[in-house]
Design a protein around this motif. Sequence first.
Motif, short mmCIF file in Angstrom:
data_model
loop_
_atom_site.label_atom_id
_atom_site.label_comp_id
_atom_site.label_asym_id
_atom_site.label_seq_id
_atom_site.Cartn_x
_atom_site.Cartn_y
_atom_site.Cartn_z
N CYS A 1 0.82 -1.22 0.00
CA CYS A 1 0.00 0.00 0.00
C CYS A 1 0.85 1.27 0.00
O CYS A 1 0.68 2.13 -0.85
CB CYS A 1 -0.93 -0.01 1.21
N CYS A 2 1.79 1.37 0.96
CA CYS A 2 2.56 2.61 1.11
C CYS A 2 4.00 2.48 0.64
O CYS A 2 4.76 3.44 0.72
CB CYS A 2 2.50 3.09 2.55
N THR A 3 4.42 1.31 0.20
CA THR A 3 5.76 1.00 -0.33
C THR A 3 6.91 1.19 0.68
O THR A 3 8.06 1.24 0.28
CB THR A 3 6.08 1.79 -1.61
N ARG A 4 6.61 1.29 1.98
CA ARG A 4 7.67 1.34 3.00
C ARG A 4 8.20 -0.06 3.25
O ARG A 4 7.49 -1.04 3.10
CB ARG A 4 7.12 1.91 4.30
N LYS B 1 2.34 2.63 10.61
CA LYS B 1 1.53 3.81 10.32
C LYS B 1 1.69 4.23 8.87
O LYS B 1 2.67 3.92 8.22
CB LYS B 1 1.94 4.96 11.24
N VAL B 2 0.69 4.99 8.38
CA VAL B 2 0.75 5.50 7.01
C VAL B 2 1.96 6.43 6.89
O VAL B 2 2.77 6.29 5.97
CB VAL B 2 -0.55 6.23 6.65
N THR C 1 -2.91 6.88 12.27
CA THR C 1 -3.69 5.84 11.57
C THR C 1 -2.76 4.79 11.00
O THR C 1 -1.69 5.09 10.47
CB THR C 1 -4.51 6.46 10.42
N LEU C 2 -3.19 3.53 11.13
CA LEU C 2 -2.41 2.43 10.59
C LEU C 2 -2.61 2.32 9.09
O LEU C 2 -3.65 2.68 8.55
CB LEU C 2 -2.82 1.12 11.24
N CYS C 3 -1.61 1.79 8.42
CA CYS C 3 -1.68 1.54 6.99
C CYS C 3 -2.74 0.46 6.74
O CYS C 3 -2.84 -0.50 7.50
CB CYS C 3 -0.33 1.09 6.49
N HIS D 1 7.75 -13.01 -1.59
CA HIS D 1 7.73 -11.58 -1.91
C HIS D 1 8.72 -10.77 -1.07
O HIS D 1 8.82 -9.57 -1.24
CB HIS D 1 6.32 -11.01 -1.70
N ALA D 2 9.43 -11.42 -0.16
CA ALA D 2 10.39 -10.72 0.69
C ALA D 2 11.50 -10.10 -0.15
O ALA D 2 12.04 -10.73 -1.05
CB ALA D 2 10.98 -11.66 1.73
N THR D 3 11.81 -8.85 0.14
CA THR D 3 12.86 -8.14 -0.61
C THR D 3 14.21 -8.18 0.10
O THR D 3 15.24 -7.96 -0.52
CB THR D 3 12.46 -6.68 -0.82
#
Length: 83
Positions: free
Chosen positions: A11-14, A33-34, A40-42, A53-55
Amino acid sequence: MAAAPRISCPCCTRSVALVPTRRLGHGAVADHKVTRKSLTLCPASETVLPLAHATAWQQELELDGADASDGSDAVAGEVLPLF
């Protein structure tokens, strides 16, 4: 020594950790968090994703050989006496 998988949040690419789950080969996206200062949580928190999918894999820190019997901090899983 185990390694903790990290993944890019869908969602947020972190870069966040994947928490182990009971499902073999999968992990849940750690709560985050976003933005770091928001309350607010992501929306992708706790989403279950495959470990494929682990980077990155974050290695645990090694202990420097300090002996916990001298009353210092306990090693993980060790029970220290209260009194």
